[in-house]
Design an enzyme around this catalytic site. Structure first.
Site, mmCIF file in Angstrom:
data_model
loop_
_atom_site.group_PDB
_atom_site.id
_atom_site.type_symbol
_atom_site.label_atom_id
_atom_site.label_comp_id
_atom_site.label_asym_id
_atom_site.label_seq_id
_atom_site.Cartn_x
_atom_site.Cartn_y
_atom_site.Cartn_z
ATOM 1 N N HIS A 26 -7.194 -6.081 -1.308
ATOM 2 C CA HIS A 26 -6.032 -5.218 -1.054
ATOM 3 C C HIS A 26 -5.006 -5.878 -0.136
ATOM 4 C CE1 HIS A 26 -4.000 -1.331 -0.728
ATOM 5 N NE2 HIS A 26 -3.955 -1.478 0.590
ATOM 6 N N CYS A 66 0.841 -1.196 0.000
ATOM 7 C CA CYS A 66 0.000 0.000 0.000
ATOM 8 C C CYS A 66 0.878 1.249 0.000
ATOM 9 C CB CYS A 66 -0.960 -0.040 1.184
ATOM 10 S SG CYS A 66 -2.215 1.262 1.155
ATOM 11 N N ASP A 126 -9.311 -5.078 -5.583
ATOM 12 C CA ASP A 126 -8.795 -4.143 -4.581
ATOM 13 C C ASP A 126 -9.734 -2.940 -4.517
ATOM 14 O OD1 ASP A 126 -7.370 -2.250 -3.082
ATOM 15 O OD2 ASP A 126 -5.438 -2.941 -3.837
#
Length: 453
Positions: free
Chosen positions: A389, A262, A354
């Protein structure tokens, strides 16, 4: 003609009758074995039940009491074969938190027990201790009330992030805060800087696991917003952390890589593209994008994203979806990492579902940018369908939506990360295997066996 449901009811009743008859003459209790009983979290185990009556319906149940004092469970329904045996690695689960032949389903399909708090996420904070999972076998096919009846047999298994001999060292130097994990053995070893996402804090479990595979790994603690007041000082923080690893006597100085998820992936790309002090040997970026307004701090980047906060939305369950905030991908080079400057191999790992960041769209733009610079040969992409994610090490439970407190605003929301449990779990297993192969290829010239439990 009997329906499939009716036929299954008949088969189940007959199996129960066989079980009752067989149990009357049975003198030895069922035997449950889990091998290995102690292992790293990314190693498979084998769960075997023996000495059951033939054709006996049983339920296998896994239970974990987390460090947050929450209970997580998984369960599956099996029928013993003609030998009175159930092998999780070979036999079908007919129902439960997973179905089919799934050797590690008792781990990756774990979920909070009914009645738990909402939005939970399972994370190991104390890597000095194992994740304890109690596996039990129960008579019949049940889906609840596991605490109300005694199991036929149980086994307690240990799942470790830190292998024996791995050393953990607190780092507080040159303004950098983190934890260094050093593999057992004489060394020197390749190094890795491990960075998580925007929630802040210090997360050590992935770095500990990477050290168990032969890499000196630093889990880097993110600073609080506003602590470093300029992008220049902020950038120097990450460079100082990288140099701490590179200059460590147990590290091969020209074999240091970056690993980010991320926001950590954004920082990874920025360091690889912009750093003038040293260059990483390779990069792994999981579920990231390359949105990074030039000259901004990470806090400033967040504010820039929030200018498009009207694009965020809620789903039917009031889960917060933010992937559209940075869409469409900008063509303005001043608003993103100039990945054309990257000169090391880079692996992108992304999920098509995601819901937190447009990782797949970003990967497409990254590929185009690197192609224009004649550097497409440096890029490897892994894209997984129905995957969200939070792509973690294998056999970790799937978290579709969890509570999230942003480090910059302290806002409390339930974020939708995305993904469906089975394909997401498959992606975690496949991607971790390929990540380790990628790191082996680019950080090791000769193979060094990883530590064993």
């Amino acid at each position: 003609m009997l329906s499939l449901d009716s036929l299954w009811t008949v088969v189940t009743c007959q199996a129960k009758q066989i079980q009752r008859l067989s149990t009357m003459s049975q003198t030895n209790p069922p035997i449950l074995s889990v091998l290995p009983i102690r292992a790293l979290v990314d190693e498979k185990f084998e769960v075997l039940v023996e000495n059951l009556p033939a054709g006996s319906p049983v339920t296998l149940h896994a239970l974990h009491h987390s460090e947050d004092k929450d209970y997580w469970e998984a369960y599956a329904h099996y029928i013993s074969d003609h030998r009175g045996t159930v092998s999780v690695a070979e036999d079908l689960s007919f129902g439960g938190t997973y179905t089919g032949i799934e050797p590690m389903g008792l781990l990756w399909s774990m979920r909070p027990v009914p009645g738990s708090r909402t939005g939970l996420r399972l994370r190991k904070m104390d890597v000095h201790s194992p994740m304890l999972v109690n596996i039990s076998v129960y008579s019949g096919h049940i889906a609840e009330g596991f605490r109300e009846q005694p199991p036929l047999a149980s086994a307690l298994t240990e799942r470790w992030y830190m292998a024996p001999g791995v050393r953990r060292i607190d780092i507080k130097e040159k303004g950098v805060r983190g934890t260094l994990f050093i593999p057992p053995g004489p060394g020197p070893f390749p190094g890795l800087m491990d960075m998580w996402g925007g929630s802040g804090g210090l997360l050590e479990y992935r770095a500990a696991l990477l050290a168990s595979h032969g890499y000196v790994s630093m889990a880097l603690e993110y600073f609080s917003p506003g602590e470093l007041q300029s992008a220049e000082l902020e950038f120097k923080y990450f460079e100082a952390a990288f140099n701490i690893i590179k200059d460590h006597p147990q590290v091969i100085p020209d074999r240091v890589g970056l690993f980010g998820l991320c926001l950590g992936a954004v920082v990874t790309m920025y360091l690889a593209a912009e750093s003038t002090i040293t260059k990483p040997r390779c990069c792994v970026c999981v579920s990231g994008n390359h949105f990074y307004p030039r000259g901004e701090t990470l806090s400033g980047m967040h504010k820039a994203m929030m200018r498009n906060s009207h694009k965020a939305r809620m789903d039917e369950n009031d889960h917060y979806i933010v992937r559209d905030v940075t869409l469409p991908i900008t063509s303005d080079l001043s608003m993103k990492v100039d990945v054309r400057k990257i000169n090391c191999p880079m692996l992108l790992v992304n999920g098509h579902d995601d819901q937190n960041t447009p990782a797949v769209e970003s990967a497409e733009d990254i590929a185009q940018m690197m192609h224009t610079a004649g550097k497409e040969h440096l890029l490897t992409r892994l894209h997984y369908p129905d995957t969200g994610h939070l792509i973690e090490p294998p056999y970790s439970p799937h978290f579709r939506a969890t509570k999230f407190i942003t480090e910059s605003t302290k806002a409390k929301v339930i974020l939708l990360w995305g993904g469906q449990t089975k394909p997401h779990s498959d992606a975690q297993e496949d991607s971790w295997r390929k990540i380790l192969a990628f790191l082996q290829q680019h950080l090791y010239s000769t193979s060094i066996p990883k530590a064993k439990m």
